[in-house]
Scaffold this motif. Structure first.
Motif, PDB file in Angstrom:
ATOM      1  N   GLU A  88       0.940  -1.136  -0.003  1.00  0.00           N
ATOM      2  CA  GLU A  88      -0.075  -0.045  -0.139  1.00  0.00           C
ATOM      3  C   GLU A  88       0.921   1.109  -0.025  1.00  0.00           C
ATOM      4  O   GLU A  88       1.878   1.232   0.636  1.00  0.00           O
ATOM      5  CB  GLU A  88      -0.940  -0.049   1.231  1.00  0.00           C
ATOM      6  N   ARG A 101      -3.216   0.793  -3.545  1.00  0.00           N
ATOM      7  CA  ARG A 101      -2.887  -0.881  -3.350  1.00  0.00           C
ATOM      8  C   ARG A 101      -2.101  -1.214  -4.439  1.00  0.00           C
ATOM      9  O   ARG A 101      -2.802  -1.551  -5.626  1.00  0.00           O
ATOM     10  CB  ARG A 101      -4.379  -1.596  -2.901  1.00  0.00           C
ATOM     11  N   PHE A 157      -7.450   1.706   5.167  1.00  0.00           N
ATOM     12  CA  PHE A 157      -5.996   1.401   4.854  1.00  0.00           C
ATOM     13  C   PHE A 157      -5.208   0.918   5.746  1.00  0.00           C
ATOM     14  O   PHE A 157      -5.635   0.795   7.013  1.00  0.00           O
ATOM     15  CB  PHE A 157      -5.402   2.703   3.989  1.00  0.00           C
TER      16      PHE A 157
END
Length: 184
Positions: A88, A101, A157
C-alpha cells in the motif's frame, strides 16, 4: 517500527509505503501456496487437455468444473501474489490523501480531498470474522487498521498492520493533513 513500513517526506508531502508482512505465516503461505498453485494448475491443465483431445466426454459438468477451477485458481493466485509482493502506498500531497494498493506495478488508486476528511485514527476490525469481509481481511485483501471519515463513509487502509504500526502511521500523517483540513 517495522522495516516493511517506510516514510518519505519532502516539501509538505508525505509518502508511506506499507510492504508485505514477512511473518512465519506469510512465508509458510508463500512456500505452501507455490506448491498448491502448481498442483492446482497441473490438475486443471490436464483436465483441459483431456477435454479438448476427447479423452473425457464433454458436457455441461466438465465446462462448469473448468469455470469453477479457473475462478478458484485466479483467487488463489491473487492471494498468493498479494501476500508476497503487494504493498500500500499512502500519499499526502496536493491537498489530498491518496491510497494505492499496488501489486507488481498494477493497482487501484483512491484519492480523498483532505479538506473533507475527519477523524483519522487507528481502528481494529469490526464485523463478522466468518463472513466474506472477514475472509478477505484475514488474507489482507480488504479492510485496514487505519480509518477515517470522508463524505459520510468510513474508509480504511493499512492492511494487516498491527495496532502499534497503525498508531505510528496516524501520528506521522496527521501533521501533514491538519493544515489542509477545513477549520484547521
Amino acid at each position: 517500527m517495522a522495516d516493511r513500513i517506510t516514510y518519505a517526506a519532502g516539501e509538505g508531502n508525505l509518502q508511506v509505503r506499507i510492504g508485505p508482512r514477512r511473518s512465519g505465516r506469510a512465508w509458510y503461505f508463500l512456500i505452501a501456496g507455490s506448491l498448491m498453485l502448481a498442483l492446482v494448475l497441473a490438475v486443471g491443465v490436464t483436465i483441459l487437455w483431456d477435454y479438448f483431445t476427447g479423452r473425457i466426454p464433454g458436457g455441461a459438468f466438465v465446462l462448469l468444473w473448468l469455470l469453477i477451477w479457473l475462478a478458484l485458481t485466479v483467487v488463489l493466485a491473487a492471494i498468493w501474489l498479494w501476500t508476497g509482493w503487494g504493498k500500500e502506498i499512502v500519499t499526502v500531497a496536493g491537498g489530498a490523501l491518496t491510497v494505492r494498493r499496488d501489486l507488481l506495478g498494477l493497482g487501484k488508486t483512491k484519492s480523498y480531498p483532505a479538506a473533507d476528511m475527519r477523524n483519522l485514527r487507528p481502528a481494529g476490525f469490526f464485523g463478522d470474522p466468518w463472513g466474506w469481509s472477514g475472509y478477505l481481511r484475514y488474507w489482507g485483501l480488504a479492510g485496514g487498521n487505519v480509518a477515517f471519515e470522508h463524505a459520510g463513509t468510513t474508509h480504511r487502509f493499512g492492511l494487516l498492520v498491527e495496532e502499534d504500526e497503525a498508531r505510528q502511521i496516524v501520528e506521522k500523517i496527521t501533521p501533514y493533513l491538519k493544515p489542509l483540513q477545513r477549520g484547521a
